[in-house]
Design a protein around this motif. Structure first.
Motif, PDB file in Angstrom:
ATOM      1  N   UNK A 680      64.451  -0.826  28.630  1.00 22.31           N
ATOM      2  CA  UNK A 680      65.264  -1.357  29.397  1.00 22.31           C
ATOM      3  C   UNK A 680      66.144  -0.120  29.260  1.00 22.31           C
ATOM      4  N   UNK A 681      66.317   0.702  28.167  1.00 24.85           N
ATOM      5  CA  UNK A 681      66.969   2.338  28.050  1.00 24.85           C
ATOM      6  C   UNK A 681      66.658   3.052  29.480  1.00 24.85           C
ATOM      7  N   UNK A 682      64.764   3.492  28.481  1.00 22.06           N
ATOM      8  CA  UNK A 682      64.146   3.875  29.647  1.00 22.06           C
ATOM      9  C   UNK A 682      64.761   4.065  31.381  1.00 22.06           C
ATOM     10  N   UNK A 683      64.847   2.980  31.367  1.00 20.90           N
ATOM     11  CA  UNK A 683      64.947   2.733  32.545  1.00 20.90           C
ATOM     12  C   UNK A 683      66.462   2.837  33.390  1.00 20.90           C
ATOM     13  N   UNK A 684      67.230   2.845  32.862  1.00 20.76           N
ATOM     14  CA  UNK A 684      68.253   2.927  32.587  1.00 20.76           C
ATOM     15  C   UNK A 684      68.669   4.909  33.072  1.00 20.76           C
ATOM     16  N   UNK A 685      68.020   5.311  32.020  1.00 23.61           N
ATOM     17  CA  UNK A 685      67.551   6.795  31.968  1.00 23.61           C
ATOM     18  C   UNK A 685      67.626   7.218  33.116  1.00 23.61           C
ATOM     19  N   UNK A 686      65.995   6.323  33.304  1.00 21.47           N
ATOM     20  CA  UNK A 686      65.341   6.814  35.465  1.00 21.47           C
ATOM     21  C   UNK A 686      65.982   6.732  36.321  1.00 21.47           C
ATOM     22  N   UNK A 687      66.934   5.918  35.954  1.00 21.71           N
ATOM     23  CA  UNK A 687      67.380   4.909  37.431  1.00 21.71           C
ATOM     24  C   UNK A 687      68.924   6.333  37.840  1.00 21.71           C
ATOM     25  N   UNK A 688      69.295   6.849  36.197  1.00 24.24           N
ATOM     26  CA  UNK A 688      70.549   7.326  36.732  1.00 24.24           C
ATOM     27  C   UNK A 688      69.633   8.960  37.088  1.00 24.24           C
ATOM     28  N   UNK A 689      68.661   9.755  36.180  1.00 24.27           N
ATOM     29  CA  UNK A 689      68.174  10.801  36.668  1.00 24.27           C
ATOM     30  C   UNK A 689      68.031  10.758  38.609  1.00 24.27           C
ATOM     31  N   UNK A 690      66.999   9.397  38.829  1.00 29.16           N
ATOM     32  CA  UNK A 690      67.144   9.659  39.939  1.00 29.16           C
ATOM     33  C   UNK A 690      68.019   9.495  41.557  1.00 29.16           C
ATOM     34  N   UNK A 691      70.104   8.699  40.874  1.00 32.81           N
ATOM     35  CA  UNK A 691      70.931   9.493  41.503  1.00 32.81           C
ATOM     36  C   UNK A 691      71.505  10.429  40.968  1.00 32.81           C
ATOM     37  N   UNK A 692      71.042  11.296  40.335  1.00 31.08           N
ATOM     38  CA  UNK A 692      71.323  12.320  40.008  1.00 31.08           C
ATOM     39  C   UNK A 692      70.673  13.842  40.965  1.00 31.08           C
ATOM     40  N   UNK A 693      69.443  13.270  41.195  1.00 33.16           N
ATOM     41  CA  UNK A 693      68.512  14.094  42.444  1.00 33.16           C
ATOM     42  C   UNK A 693      69.230  13.896  43.888  1.00 33.16           C
TER      43      UNK A 693
END
Length: 694
Positions: A680-693
């Motif tokens: 779940x934590x990894x999933x949140x971090x990926x979502x954040x990274x995509x949002x920043x792109x």
């Protein structure tokens, strides 16, 4: 000529002395003083006597009696001694008698023989017994020093705050020292003792050998020692008959005298004249008394002290001469000129052939604002001479209201006293005058006096709120203060035991609020009356207590008892807001753990408080199963919080990612713990990274 010199005896080559009895002691002792333990308190205080049978080889079978006398021998107390053998007696600075027993227990008695307390000087003293003891005084208080049978010293410098100190061992000491005493140097209590020709000084850390400066040779033993009352000077008596006098620090010799008597004296003490630099030591044997020191030399005023001299001049009304002496000696005004002027003013008010105005003016012109002069004391003297008006005029010059008021009350000028007390701003002083006025005036006059003094009226109302409620009501009625009358009747209603009396008091309060044009308070009071009547009806119908419950507690109680319709009707009657009613019902049903009824209630209509409170209440009751039912019904804004409450971190993460809410993402991430939530934590971090792109 012989008749004038017959009772004078020669003292040396150029001086004479005489002795005469000042007064005789009032006691009637059955035995000689040598058979008693004796302790005389300092400054002419009491004398304690205890017949000492323990010194004899065979103790007497009769118990000794502890007797306490005044300095003139007047009996103060007498009690049978029922405790153990006593080694030493002494008085504390507070005039408490300390009785040191052989077992190290110290018993403390009051001036009149009343037992105060006891304390022990420690286990070592108990085991080795007490050989000798001293009671001494320092700036810290009164102390006790003990010499034990093991030839060790234990000391406490302040018996009021007992802290025992075991003093260092004296090298080679195999028997009791020939003499010892207490010194106080640099705020530390020390012990000075003699062993043969040697002197030792004990403090808390070490044992040091000391030598008196300038001591004549040939001394093989010290037989007696004495320290002055101030601990500044020391006297030593040697086996050669030499009396050495010097400073207690043993750094300076004052004088030395050989009395040619080798027998040890019974007693040796310091004496001095007050306010004089003369020092002398009195040495006493069985039938001989010797005074060693500088020759006495002083003029009369030194013996009388300057204050006594001034008092004698004042008694003779020689005021100008007394003032000149004060000014010449540059005495502080309070001790000198001010005191003389105050005496003069007290004499002046006795001159009845002079008018009050002239006397008051003359005194004020002479005294002005002289420090240390009390006009109230002078006014009191005038009143004592029957000159009331003069006393009042003099009080006008007194700057301290606290000194004016008591005398004004004594002179029955209470209203003037009240004005002065109010001017001072001292509420305690105002209360004092008010209570005096209340007892002095009739009720009507008292109330009229208060109406003219708003500050006094306010203070008296505060007093009546706590002490005299009926008087408070009368004050409000007199002033037509309907608002305060309403509040008064509200408070009075709670003192009524019967419901009818309570409702009647509330009705009176509501009427008063209407007269005060306070419709909100009047309506609230009427609602309270309505609630009381309803609560009594509920008690009659349901058989349980409702009276004195608040409106909310009444609704909650009905819900808890299953009377939901009655609760809803009560809410409608008293216009309880929908949101508040839902909160009350939600809390009550959760407390009952009636989950079925709670679910029905949640579906009765759309919740005005949302569904997050349902989740929170269920989790508070540790029911996650029920909480999950409502988590799905929570709105989007609160859904993440609800899911986290029920422990569904993964779904909370999905909702937060879908809403693209950074705060919610951080909240979910803070709940991710251990390996189970790693994905779940990894999933949140990926979502954040995509949002920043983007």
């Amino acid at each position: 000529m012989d008749c004038y010199t017959a009772n004078w005896n020669p003292l040396g080559e150029s001086a004479f002395y005489r002795k005469y009895e000042l007064y005789s002691m009032d006691w009637d002792l059955k035995e000689e003083l040598r058979d008693y333990l004796v302790a005389a308190a300092p400054y002419g205080g009491p004398i304690a006597l205890l017949r000492n049978p323990w010194q004899k080889e065979k103790a007497a079978s009769i118990r000794p009696v502890l007797e306490i006398y005044s300095a003139s021998g007047m009996p103060l107390a007498s009690l049978l001694w029922k405790s153990g053998p006593v080694v030493s007696l002494g008085w504390s600075a507070e005039e408490e008698l300390l009785c040191v027993q052989e077992d190290g227990v110290v018993l403390v008695y009051g001036l009149h023989g009343d037992f105060r307390r006891h304390f022990s000087m420690g286990n070592e003293v108990l085991q080795n017994r007490v050989l000798d003891a001293r009671i001494f005084h320092t700036e810290f208080g009164s102390g006790v020093a003990i010499l034990t049978g093991a030839h060790r010293f234990t000391l406490s410098a302040n018996v009021g705050d007992l802290k025992l100190r075991r003093m260092p061992e004296v090298p080679g000491l195999q028997s009791a020292p020939s003499c010892w005493t207490i010194l106080c140097q640099d705020r530390v209590a020390q012990i000075l003792l003699a062993v043969g020709p040697d002197l030792y000084l004990l403090d808390h850390a070490a044992c040091s050998a000391v030598t008196p400066p300038g001591l004549a040779p040939g001394v093989s033993s010290f037989l007696q020692m004495a320290v002055s009352f101030t601990y500044r000077h020391l006297a030593l008596f040697t086996d050669t008959g030499c009396i050495w006098m010097g400073t207690a620090s043993l750094k300076e010799k004052l004088c030395e005298f050989n009395c040619n008597i080798r027998a040890p004296p019974k007693q040796m003490v310091w004496c001095s004249r007050p306010r004089s630099k003369e020092r002398a030591v009195v040495v006493a044997w069985e039938r001989r008394l010797m005074v060693v020191g500088d020759a006495p030399e002083s003029i009369q005023y030194k013996q009388l002290t300057i204050q006594v001299l001034l008092d004698r001049l004042v008694l003779r009304r020689l005021y100008p001469l007394a003032i000149q002496i004060c000014e010449y000696l540059r005495l502080p005004e309070v001790q000198g000129v001010s005191r003389i002027l105050a005496h003069w003013a007290c004499y002046k008010v006795q001159q009845k052939d002079v008018s009050d105005e002239d006397v008051a003016r003359a005194i004020n012109q002479k005294l002005g604002d002289t420090p240390g002069v009390s006009y109230s004391d002078i006014a009191a003297r005038a009143y004592g001479c029957g000159r009331t008006e003069l006393a009042i005029k003099l009080l006008e010059y007194e700057p301290r209201s606290g000194e004016q008021v008591p005398l004004l009350l004594k002179m029955k000028r209470s209203k003037l006293a009240l004005s002065k007390a109010i001017e001072s701003g001292d509420t305690d002083l105002v209360f004092t005058v008010l209570l005096h006025l209340k007892n002095e005036l009739n009720r009507g006059d008292f109330f009229m006096t208060l109406r003219n003094q708003p500050m006094a009226l306010s203070l008296y109302r505060q007093f009546c709120k706590h002490q005299e409620l009926e008087t408070l009501k009368d004050l409000y009625n007199q002033d037509d203060n309907h608002q305060e009358l309403g509040s008064f009747h509200i408070r009075a209603s709670y003192a009524e035991e019967r419901i009818e009396g309570r409702v009647a008091a509330l009705q009176t309060a509501a009427d008063a609020f209407y007269k005060a044009k306070n419709e909100f308070a009047a309506k609230a009071t009427e609602d309270q009356m309505r609630l009381l009547r309803l609560q009594r009806r509920l008690e009659e119908e349901l058989g349980r207590q409702f009276l004195d419950l608040s409106l909310h507690d009444t609704v909650t109680t009905l819900i808890l008892d299953g009377h939901n319709k009655r609760a809803e009707q009560l809410a409608r009657d008293f216009r309880i807001p929908d949101k508040r009613l839902w909160w009350l019902k939600l809390t009550a049903l959760a407390d009952l753990e009636d989950w079925e009824e709670l679910e029905k209630f949640s579906k009765s209509k759309k919740s005005p408080i949302g569904y997050l409170p349902f989740v929170e209440i269920c989790m508070k009751q540790h029911n996650k199963y029920e909480a999950k039912k409502y988590a799905s019904r929570v709105g989007p804004e609160q859904k993440v919080k609800a899911l986290l409450l029920v422990g569904d971190v993964a779904q909370a993460a999905d909702v937060a990612i879908e809403r693209r809410n950074e705060a919610e993402l951080s909240l979910v991430l803070s709940h991710c713990t251990g390996a189970t939530d790693g994905a779940t934590a990894d999933k949140i971090q990926r979502a954040r990274a995509q949002a920043q792109k983007k």
